[in-house]
Scaffold this motif. Structure first.
Motif, PDB file in Angstrom:
ATOM      1  N   GLN A  94     -51.898  -1.515 -48.993  1.00  0.00           N
ATOM      2  CA  GLN A  94     -53.208  -0.910 -48.740  1.00  0.00           C
ATOM      3  C   GLN A  94     -53.042   0.544 -48.307  1.00  0.00           C
ATOM      4  O   GLN A  94     -53.806   1.423 -48.728  1.00  0.00           O
ATOM      5  CB  GLN A  94     -53.946  -1.706 -47.659  1.00  0.00           C
ATOM      6  N   LYS A  95     -52.029   0.809 -47.473  1.00  0.00           N
ATOM      7  CA  LYS A  95     -51.761   2.176 -47.032  1.00  0.00           C
ATOM      8  C   LYS A  95     -51.329   3.050 -48.203  1.00  0.00           C
ATOM      9  O   LYS A  95     -51.802   4.188 -48.362  1.00  0.00           O
ATOM     10  CB  LYS A  95     -50.661   2.150 -45.961  1.00  0.00           C
ATOM     11  N   ALA A  96     -50.436   2.532 -49.061  1.00  0.00           N
ATOM     12  CA  ALA A  96     -49.973   3.297 -50.220  1.00  0.00           C
ATOM     13  C   ALA A  96     -51.134   3.607 -51.165  1.00  0.00           C
ATOM     14  O   ALA A  96     -51.284   4.735 -51.643  1.00  0.00           O
ATOM     15  CB  ALA A  96     -48.874   2.531 -50.954  1.00  0.00           C
ATOM     16  N   PHE A 105     -50.775  12.594 -47.839  1.00  0.00           N
ATOM     17  CA  PHE A 105     -49.519  11.957 -47.468  1.00  0.00           C
ATOM     18  C   PHE A 105     -49.347  12.132 -45.966  1.00  0.00           C
ATOM     19  O   PHE A 105     -49.150  13.237 -45.470  1.00  0.00           O
ATOM     20  CB  PHE A 105     -48.332  12.588 -48.205  1.00  0.00           C
ATOM     21  N   GLY A 106     -49.463  11.058 -45.223  1.00  0.00           N
ATOM     22  CA  GLY A 106     -49.363  11.156 -43.778  1.00  0.00           C
ATOM     23  C   GLY A 106     -49.635   9.827 -43.124  1.00  0.00           C
ATOM     24  O   GLY A 106     -50.114   8.870 -43.756  1.00  0.00           O
ATOM     25  N   HIS A 107     -49.358   9.764 -41.846  1.00  0.00           N
ATOM     26  CA  HIS A 107     -49.517   8.514 -41.113  1.00  0.00           C
ATOM     27  C   HIS A 107     -50.965   8.249 -40.701  1.00  0.00           C
ATOM     28  O   HIS A 107     -51.315   7.136 -40.353  1.00  0.00           O
ATOM     29  CB  HIS A 107     -48.607   8.526 -39.886  1.00  0.00           C
ATOM     30  N   GLU A 108     -51.773   9.277 -40.780  1.00  0.00           N
ATOM     31  CA  GLU A 108     -53.192   9.113 -40.457  1.00  0.00           C
ATOM     32  C   GLU A 108     -54.027   9.525 -41.656  1.00  0.00           C
ATOM     33  O   GLU A 108     -53.835  10.601 -42.219  1.00  0.00           O
ATOM     34  CB  GLU A 108     -53.563   9.948 -39.231  1.00  0.00           C
ATOM     35  N   SER A 109     -54.931   8.651 -42.069  1.00  0.00           N
ATOM     36  CA  SER A 109     -55.768   8.929 -43.231  1.00  0.00           C
ATOM     37  C   SER A 109     -56.843   9.949 -42.879  1.00  0.00           C
ATOM     38  O   SER A 109     -57.081  10.223 -41.702  1.00  0.00           O
ATOM     39  CB  SER A 109     -56.428   7.643 -43.719  1.00  0.00           C
ATOM     40  N   PRO A 110     -57.496  10.540 -43.889  1.00  0.00           N
ATOM     41  CA  PRO A 110     -58.596  11.475 -43.602  1.00  0.00           C
ATOM     42  C   PRO A 110     -59.693  10.858 -42.742  1.00  0.00           C
ATOM     43  O   PRO A 110     -60.390  11.572 -42.018  1.00  0.00           O
ATOM     44  CB  PRO A 110     -59.112  11.827 -44.997  1.00  0.00           C
ATOM     45  N   SER A 111     -59.831   9.540 -42.791  1.00  0.00           N
ATOM     46  CA  SER A 111     -60.857   8.875 -41.977  1.00  0.00           C
ATOM     47  C   SER A 111     -60.357   8.538 -40.576  1.00  0.00           C
ATOM     48  O   SER A 111     -61.091   7.972 -39.763  1.00  0.00           O
ATOM     49  CB  SER A 111     -61.326   7.595 -42.668  1.00  0.00           C
ATOM     50  N   GLY A 112     -59.075   8.874 -40.293  1.00  0.00           N
ATOM     51  CA  GLY A 112     -58.534   8.641 -38.966  1.00  0.00           C
ATOM     52  C   GLY A 112     -57.802   7.324 -38.782  1.00  0.00           C
ATOM     53  O   GLY A 112     -57.320   7.024 -37.697  1.00  0.00           O
ATOM     54  N   LYS A 113     -57.675   6.531 -39.839  1.00  0.00           N
ATOM     55  CA  LYS A 113     -57.000   5.243 -39.724  1.00  0.00           C
ATOM     56  C   LYS A 113     -55.487   5.413 -39.862  1.00  0.00           C
ATOM     57  O   LYS A 113     -55.000   6.236 -40.624  1.00  0.00           O
ATOM     58  CB  LYS A 113     -57.506   4.277 -40.792  1.00  0.00           C
ATOM     59  N   THR A 114     -54.761   4.581 -39.112  1.00  0.00           N
ATOM     60  CA  THR A 114     -53.304   4.572 -39.175  1.00  0.00           C
ATOM     61  C   THR A 114     -52.835   3.236 -39.745  1.00  0.00           C
ATOM     62  O   THR A 114     -53.638   2.303 -39.934  1.00  0.00           O
ATOM     63  CB  THR A 114     -52.684   4.775 -37.791  1.00  0.00           C
ATOM     64  N   ALA A 115     -51.526   3.152 -39.987  1.00  0.00           N
ATOM     65  CA  ALA A 115     -50.976   1.894 -40.483  1.00  0.00           C
ATOM     66  C   ALA A 115     -51.206   0.765 -39.482  1.00  0.00           C
ATOM     67  O   ALA A 115     -51.418  -0.391 -39.859  1.00  0.00           O
ATOM     68  CB  ALA A 115     -49.487   2.064 -40.762  1.00  0.00           C
ATOM     69  N   MET A 116     -51.193   1.091 -38.185  1.00  0.00           N
ATOM     70  CA  MET A 116     -51.423   0.065 -37.184  1.00  0.00           C
ATOM     71  C   MET A 116     -52.821  -0.525 -37.306  1.00  0.00           C
ATOM     72  O   MET A 116     -53.019  -1.734 -37.118  1.00  0.00           O
ATOM     73  CB  MET A 116     -51.210   0.638 -35.780  1.00  0.00           C
ATOM     74  N   ASP A 117     -53.781   0.333 -37.641  1.00  0.00           N
ATOM     75  CA  ASP A 117     -55.138  -0.180 -37.863  1.00  0.00           C
ATOM     76  C   ASP A 117     -55.135  -1.197 -39.000  1.00  0.00           C
ATOM     77  O   ASP A 117     -55.794  -2.249 -38.921  1.00  0.00           O
ATOM     78  CB  ASP A 117     -56.096   0.967 -38.194  1.00  0.00           C
ATOM     79  N   LEU A 118     -54.408  -0.882 -40.059  1.00  0.00           N
ATOM     80  CA  LEU A 118     -54.353  -1.779 -41.216  1.00  0.00           C
ATOM     81  C   LEU A 118     -53.618  -3.064 -40.870  1.00  0.00           C
ATOM     82  O   LEU A 118     -54.022  -4.154 -41.292  1.00  0.00           O
ATOM     83  CB  LEU A 118     -53.664  -1.070 -42.391  1.00  0.00           C
ATOM     84  N   ILE A 119     -52.520  -2.939 -40.111  1.00  0.00           N
ATOM     85  CA  ILE A 119     -51.740  -4.114 -39.739  1.00  0.00           C
ATOM     86  C   ILE A 119     -52.588  -5.096 -38.931  1.00  0.00           C
ATOM     87  O   ILE A 119     -52.631  -6.303 -39.204  1.00  0.00           O
ATOM     88  CB  ILE A 119     -50.488  -3.696 -38.930  1.00  0.00           C
ATOM     89  N   LEU A 120     -53.272  -4.568 -37.937  1.00  0.00           N
ATOM     90  CA  LEU A 120     -54.095  -5.430 -37.085  1.00  0.00           C
ATOM     91  C   LEU A 120     -55.291  -5.987 -37.839  1.00  0.00           C
ATOM     92  O   LEU A 120     -55.683  -7.146 -37.652  1.00  0.00           O
ATOM     93  CB  LEU A 120     -54.550  -4.657 -35.850  1.00  0.00           C
ATOM     94  N   ILE A 128     -44.862  -4.970 -31.471  1.00  0.00           N
ATOM     95  CA  ILE A 128     -44.424  -3.602 -31.766  1.00  0.00           C
ATOM     96  C   ILE A 128     -44.417  -3.442 -33.281  1.00  0.00           C
ATOM     97  O   ILE A 128     -44.319  -4.425 -34.020  1.00  0.00           O
ATOM     98  CB  ILE A 128     -43.026  -3.295 -31.193  1.00  0.00           C
ATOM     99  N   ALA A 129     -44.526  -2.216 -33.730  1.00  0.00           N
ATOM    100  CA  ALA A 129     -44.539  -1.954 -35.174  1.00  0.00           C
ATOM    101  C   ALA A 129     -44.078  -0.533 -35.434  1.00  0.00           C
ATOM    102  O   ALA A 129     -44.077   0.312 -34.537  1.00  0.00           O
ATOM    103  CB  ALA A 129     -45.933  -2.173 -35.762  1.00  0.00           C
ATOM    104  N   ALA A 130     -43.676  -0.282 -36.660  1.00  0.00           N
ATOM    105  CA  ALA A 130     -43.226   1.057 -37.044  1.00  0.00           C
ATOM    106  C   ALA A 130     -43.524   1.278 -38.517  1.00  0.00           C
ATOM    107  O   ALA A 130     -43.726   0.323 -39.284  1.00  0.00           O
ATOM    108  CB  ALA A 130     -41.730   1.229 -36.779  1.00  0.00           C
ATOM    109  N   GLU A 131     -43.547   2.538 -38.916  1.00  0.00           N
ATOM    110  CA  GLU A 131     -43.869   2.896 -40.303  1.00  0.00           C
ATOM    111  C   GLU A 131     -42.958   4.011 -40.790  1.00  0.00           C
ATOM    112  O   GLU A 131     -42.750   5.015 -40.112  1.00  0.00           O
ATOM    113  CB  GLU A 131     -45.327   3.353 -40.399  1.00  0.00           C
TER     114      GLU A 131
END
Length: 281
Positions: A94-96, A105-120, A128-131
Motif C-alpha cells: 500500500q505504501k509503495a 518518495f519519502g516516509h511521510e505521504s503528502p497527506s501526512g500518513k506514515t508507514a506506521m499509520d498503514l501498519i496499524l 516496534i516497527a521500522a521502514e
C-alpha cells in the motif's frame, strides 16, 4: 612525403598509389583485426567464469527476493530469521502504491500518513516497527547492498528485536523516468494481540530511505572492475574497427564504382557484411 604521413596514407586511405586499396584492408590485416575482436569478445564471456567473485546473474526486484536477501544477511550474523507477515506485506504494498500514485518518495505521504499509520490501520499489533525505502534500482542485490552500506538501513535489517517482515514493490514515474519503488517493513508484535476498536498510540518506529542515483551505492570488487574494463574495451574496440572498416570500404566503393570494377565492389560488400556480423556477435 614525410614517412609517417605516407605510411598512414597508404594504410588508411584509398588513392592511386596503393591501387585504391588501403594496406590495412588487405586480407591478412583484416583477418588479424577480426581475430582480435573475437578474442576480446571471448574474454568478456570467460572472465566471469574465471573470476568467481562476479555474480553472473542478479535477481529481479520482488518481495520474495528482498526477503531472502534480508534473511541471508541476518543468518550471516547469527540473528533470528524474519517471518514474512501478510499484514506487513499488505501495508508495504500500500505504501509503495501510494508513492507511485502521488508521485513522491519519502516516509511521510503528502497527506501526512506514515508507514506506521498503514501498519496499524491494517491491523498489525506493532510493539516496534521500522521502514526502509529504495527507488531507482533494477536488481534486488543492489537494493540490499545499498541498504547495508547505510548505517540506519543496516540497523533495521540486522536488528534482532524484529521478528516479522513485509515487502512491497511498485513501478511508476519518478523525476521524469520510470522507476521501481521498494518498501521494506519490519515489526514485532505486542505480547498480547487483543482485538482493538480504535487505533492505539503509535509505537516506536525507525524509518530510513535511500535513492539510487546515477552512481550505484554498492561495493566494487576487483573482479567486477576487471570484467567491466574488459567488456567496455571490447565494445569500444569493435565499434572503432567496424566504423573505420566501413568508412574506408565505402570510399573504395565510390572509387571502384567509378572504374566499374564489379569484382572489387563485390569483395568490398562482402567485407562490410563480415564486419557487421562481427559487430553483432
Amino acid at each position: 612525403m614525410f614517412a609517417p604521413l605516407k605510411f598512414l596514407k597508404d594504410h588508411l586511405l584509398p588513392h592511386p598509389g596503393n591501387g585504391h586499396h588501403p594496406h590495412l584492408l588487405h586480407h591478412r590485416n583484416l583477418f588479424s583485426m577480426g581475430a582480435m575482436l573475437l578474442m576480446m569478445k571471448a574474454a568478456t564471456v570467460i572472465a566471469p567464469i574465471l573470476l568467481p567473485g562476479v555474480v553472473s546473474q542478479a535477481s529481479v526486484i520482488t518481495p520474495q527476493n528482498i526477503v531472502v536477501l534480508t534473511n541471508t544477511t541476518r543468518r550471516e550474523i547469527k540473528a533470528s530469521q524474519l517471518t514474512e507477515d501478510p499484514i506487513l506485506d499488505k501495508a508495504a504494498q500500500q505504501k509503495a502504491d501510494d508513492m507511485v500514485a502521488n508521485s513522491y518518495f519519502g516516509h511521510e505521504s503528502p497527506s501526512g500518513k506514515t508507514a506506521m499509520d498503514l501498519i496499524l490501520a491494517q491491523g498489525y499489533p506493532a510493539k516496534i516497527a521500522a521502514e526502509n525505502l529504495a527507488v531507482r534500482y533494477t536488481e534486488a542485490e543492489s537494493v540490499q547492498n545499498s541498504w547495508l552500506l547505510s548505517p540506519t538501513h543496516r540497523e533495521n535489517i540486522v536488528n534482532p528485536e524484529y521478528k516479522d517482515i513485509g515487502v512491497g514493490v511498485a513501478k511508476g514515474p519518478y523525476k521524469g523516468s520510470n522507476a521501481i519503488f521498494v518498501v521494506q517493513l519490519f515489526g514485532k508484535k505486542l505480547a498480547t494481540a487483543a482485538p482493538q476498536k480504535t487505533i492505539p498510540t503509535k509505537p516506536a518506529a525507525v524509518a530510513a530511505g535511500i535513492v539510487n542515483t546515477a552512481q550505484a551505492a554498492e561495493p566494487l570488487t576487483w573482479e567486477n572492475a576487471i570484467t567491466g574494463t574488459i567488456e567496455k574495451t571490447a565494445q569500444t574496440a569493435d565499434m572503432v574497427v567496424v566504423l573505420f572498416v566501413a568508412s574506408v570500404l565505402l570510399m573504395m566503393l565510390s572509387v571502384r564504382f567509378h572504374e566499374r570494377h564489379l569484382a572489387t565492389i563485390t569483395h568490398a560488400l562482402a567485407v562490410i557484411g563480415i564486419a557487421i556480423v562481427l559487430r553483432m556477435v
